[in-house]
Design a protein around this motif. Sequence first.
Motif, PDB file in Angstrom:
ATOM      1  N   LEU A  63      32.562  16.614 -39.317  1.00  0.00           N
ATOM      2  CA  LEU A  63      31.200  15.977 -38.658  1.00  0.00           C
ATOM      3  C   LEU A  63      30.336  15.441 -39.899  1.00  0.00           C
ATOM      4  CD1 LEU A  63      30.148  18.455 -35.962  1.00  0.00           C
ATOM      5  CD2 LEU A  63      30.482  16.146 -35.511  1.00  0.00           C
ATOM      6  N   LEU A  64      30.276  16.185 -40.984  1.00  0.00           N
ATOM      7  CA  LEU A  64      29.551  15.816 -42.237  1.00  0.00           C
ATOM      8  C   LEU A  64      30.282  14.618 -42.944  1.00  0.00           C
ATOM      9  CD1 LEU A  64      28.457  19.341 -43.821  1.00  0.00           C
ATOM     10  CD2 LEU A  64      27.144  17.599 -42.614  1.00  0.00           C
ATOM     11  N   ALA A  65      31.697  14.656 -42.718  1.00  0.00           N
ATOM     12  CA  ALA A  65      32.147  13.552 -43.691  1.00  0.00           C
ATOM     13  C   ALA A  65      32.471  12.239 -42.745  1.00  0.00           C
ATOM     14  CB  ALA A  65      33.865  13.844 -43.631  1.00  0.00           C
ATOM     15  N   ALA A  66      32.296  12.351 -41.429  1.00  0.00           N
ATOM     16  CA  ALA A  66      32.282  11.102 -40.492  1.00  0.00           C
ATOM     17  C   ALA A  66      30.832  10.542 -40.378  1.00  0.00           C
ATOM     18  CB  ALA A  66      32.967  11.276 -38.787  1.00  0.00           C
ATOM     19  N   GLY A  67      29.808  11.474 -40.362  1.00  0.00           N
ATOM     20  CA  GLY A  67      28.563  10.948 -40.171  1.00  0.00           C
ATOM     21  C   GLY A  67      28.086  10.442 -38.654  1.00  0.00           C
ATOM     22  N   ARG A  68      29.130  10.704 -37.727  1.00  0.00           N
ATOM     23  CA  ARG A  68      28.690  10.270 -36.481  1.00  0.00           C
ATOM     24  C   ARG A  68      30.019  11.092 -35.562  1.00  0.00           C
ATOM     25  NH1 ARG A  68      28.160   5.309 -36.074  1.00  0.00           N
ATOM     26  NH2 ARG A  68      28.375   5.109 -33.893  1.00  0.00           N
ATOM     27  N   PHE A  69      29.553  10.771 -34.240  1.00  0.00           N
ATOM     28  CA  PHE A  69      30.289  11.615 -33.318  1.00  0.00           C
ATOM     29  C   PHE A  69      29.922  11.294 -31.957  1.00  0.00           C
ATOM     30  CE2 PHE A  69      26.989  14.858 -33.824  1.00  0.00           C
ATOM     31  CZ  PHE A  69      26.667  15.509 -32.473  1.00  0.00           C
ATOM     32  N   SER A  70      30.795  12.073 -31.029  1.00  0.00           N
ATOM     33  CA  SER A  70      30.451  11.420 -29.475  1.00  0.00           C
ATOM     34  C   SER A  70      30.543  13.012 -28.743  1.00  0.00           C
ATOM     35  CB  SER A  70      31.628  10.460 -28.922  1.00  0.00           C
ATOM     36  OG  SER A  70      32.909  11.115 -29.197  1.00  0.00           O
ATOM     37  N   LEU A  71      29.900  12.869 -27.610  1.00  0.00           N
ATOM     38  CA  LEU A  71      30.019  14.302 -26.823  1.00  0.00           C
ATOM     39  C   LEU A  71      29.915  13.688 -25.352  1.00  0.00           C
ATOM     40  CD1 LEU A  71      29.057  17.171 -26.872  1.00  0.00           C
ATOM     41  CD2 LEU A  71      26.893  16.505 -26.043  1.00  0.00           C
ATOM     42  N   CYS A  72      30.789  14.185 -24.700  1.00  0.00           N
ATOM     43  CA  CYS A  72      31.303  13.789 -23.267  1.00  0.00           C
ATOM     44  C   CYS A  72      30.868  15.178 -22.517  1.00  0.00           C
ATOM     45  CB  CYS A  72      32.660  13.338 -22.920  1.00  0.00           C
ATOM     46  SG  CYS A  72      32.920  13.004 -21.201  1.00  0.00           S
ATOM     47  N   VAL A  73      30.226  15.315 -21.385  1.00  0.00           N
ATOM     48  CA  VAL A  73      29.932  16.192 -20.330  1.00  0.00           C
ATOM     49  C   VAL A  73      30.179  15.605 -18.890  1.00  0.00           C
ATOM     50  CG1 VAL A  73      28.198  17.271 -21.736  1.00  0.00           C
ATOM     51  CG2 VAL A  73      27.535  15.483 -20.010  1.00  0.00           C
ATOM     52  N   GLN A  74      30.573  16.583 -18.007  1.00  0.00           N
ATOM     53  CA  GLN A  74      31.124  15.975 -16.541  1.00  0.00           C
ATOM     54  C   GLN A  74      30.795  17.031 -15.777  1.00  0.00           C
ATOM     55  OE1 GLN A  74      35.280  15.937 -16.998  1.00  0.00           O
ATOM     56  NE2 GLN A  74      35.562  18.078 -16.847  1.00  0.00           N
ATOM     57  N   ASP A  75      30.802  16.503 -14.319  1.00  0.00           N
ATOM     58  CA  ASP A  75      30.425  17.425 -13.428  1.00  0.00           C
ATOM     59  C   ASP A  75      31.869  17.372 -12.574  1.00  0.00           C
ATOM     60  OD1 ASP A  75      29.891  18.667 -10.862  1.00  0.00           O
ATOM     61  OD2 ASP A  75      28.290  17.600 -10.486  1.00  0.00           O
ATOM     62  N   GLU A  76      32.600  18.291 -12.496  1.00  0.00           N
ATOM     63  CA  GLU A  76      34.088  18.644 -12.112  1.00  0.00           C
ATOM     64  C   GLU A  76      33.627  18.520 -10.440  1.00  0.00           C
ATOM     65  OE1 GLU A  76      35.763  21.699 -14.077  1.00  0.00           O
ATOM     66  OE2 GLU A  76      35.556  20.790 -15.941  1.00  0.00           O
ATOM     67  N   SER A  84      28.752  10.156 -21.505  1.00  0.00           N
ATOM     68  CA  SER A  84      29.445  10.177 -22.724  1.00  0.00           C
ATOM     69  C   SER A  84      28.546   9.546 -23.692  1.00  0.00           C
ATOM     70  CB  SER A  84      30.737   9.656 -22.771  1.00  0.00           C
ATOM     71  OG  SER A  84      31.392   9.418 -24.222  1.00  0.00           O
ATOM     72  N   VAL A  85      28.057   9.958 -24.702  1.00  0.00           N
ATOM     73  CA  VAL A  85      27.068   9.579 -25.832  1.00  0.00           C
ATOM     74  C   VAL A  85      27.835   9.689 -27.157  1.00  0.00           C
ATOM     75  CG1 VAL A  85      26.106  11.783 -26.113  1.00  0.00           C
ATOM     76  CG2 VAL A  85      24.743   9.540 -26.552  1.00  0.00           C
ATOM     77  N   GLU A  86      27.372   8.366 -27.784  1.00  0.00           N
ATOM     78  CA  GLU A  86      28.111   8.339 -29.289  1.00  0.00           C
ATOM     79  C   GLU A  86      26.701   7.795 -30.005  1.00  0.00           C
ATOM     80  OE1 GLU A  86      30.544   5.082 -31.488  1.00  0.00           O
ATOM     81  OE2 GLU A  86      30.905   5.177 -29.507  1.00  0.00           O
ATOM     82  N   GLY A  87      26.764   8.377 -31.314  1.00  0.00           N
ATOM     83  CA  GLY A  87      25.893   7.904 -32.225  1.00  0.00           C
ATOM     84  C   GLY A  87      26.047   8.644 -33.930  1.00  0.00           C
ATOM     85  N   GLU A  88      25.161   8.348 -34.439  1.00  0.00           N
ATOM     86  CA  GLU A  88      25.148   8.729 -35.912  1.00  0.00           C
ATOM     87  C   GLU A  88      24.514   9.990 -35.864  1.00  0.00           C
ATOM     88  OE1 GLU A  88      23.166   5.825 -38.407  1.00  0.00           O
ATOM     89  OE2 GLU A  88      24.568   4.181 -37.850  1.00  0.00           O
ATOM     90  N   VAL A  89      24.905  10.744 -37.139  1.00  0.00           N
ATOM     91  CA  VAL A  89      24.103  12.217 -37.319  1.00  0.00           C
ATOM     92  C   VAL A  89      22.966  11.679 -37.909  1.00  0.00           C
ATOM     93  CG1 VAL A  89      24.131  14.216 -38.649  1.00  0.00           C
ATOM     94  CG2 VAL A  89      26.252  13.517 -37.486  1.00  0.00           C
ATOM     95  N   ALA A  90      21.719  11.919 -37.400  1.00  0.00           N
ATOM     96  CA  ALA A  90      20.438  11.337 -37.626  1.00  0.00           C
ATOM     97  C   ALA A  90      19.796  12.515 -38.672  1.00  0.00           C
ATOM     98  CB  ALA A  90      19.604  11.340 -36.445  1.00  0.00           C
TER      99      ALA A  90
END
Length: 161
Positions: A63-76, A84-90
């Motif tokens: 995470l520190l090296a990439a400086g960005r990530f995505s997160l996905c949440v669902q209702d099963e 799903s949301v993606e962005g920079e580590v602010a």
Amino acid sequence: MSISMPPRDREAFLAERRVGVLGVADGRGGERAPLLVPVWYAYEPGGDVLVQTGRETVKGRLLLAAGRFSLCVQDERRPYRYVSVEGEVAAVEDPVPPAVRDALAHRYLDPDEARGYLAATAGQLKDDLLLRLRPQRWRTADFSAFAADFPAPGAATGSDA
């Protein structure tokens, strides 16, 4: 027919208590796919996504090296939905603020479990950091309108067999 959620709905969905799946580029060489791991997170509409992790874990280093990530949440449950949301580590807070750690534990555990968890893992405060993701791209789906065109499970189809 659009299955995308309007901004207000997607933010409310992400703010609900769910386990997220975090994705981050794996730059350790070779032909590695992105690292995907389930995580606890916090989000308030209009704000940043908060994720706590160990500074020296594979996830933390990536995470520190990439400086960005995505997160996905669902209702099963049907009709299925996801955000799903993606962005920079602010921002990175090192170490994780105790109040945020406490709030995350109470978000995912009942009060007695949260107190026990926090006491048993108190040493993590010095080993963990908090990452704040600033949402830049959203991907959403709410299949409820789409599913309305199909009969409910177990419903009669109108034909006699």
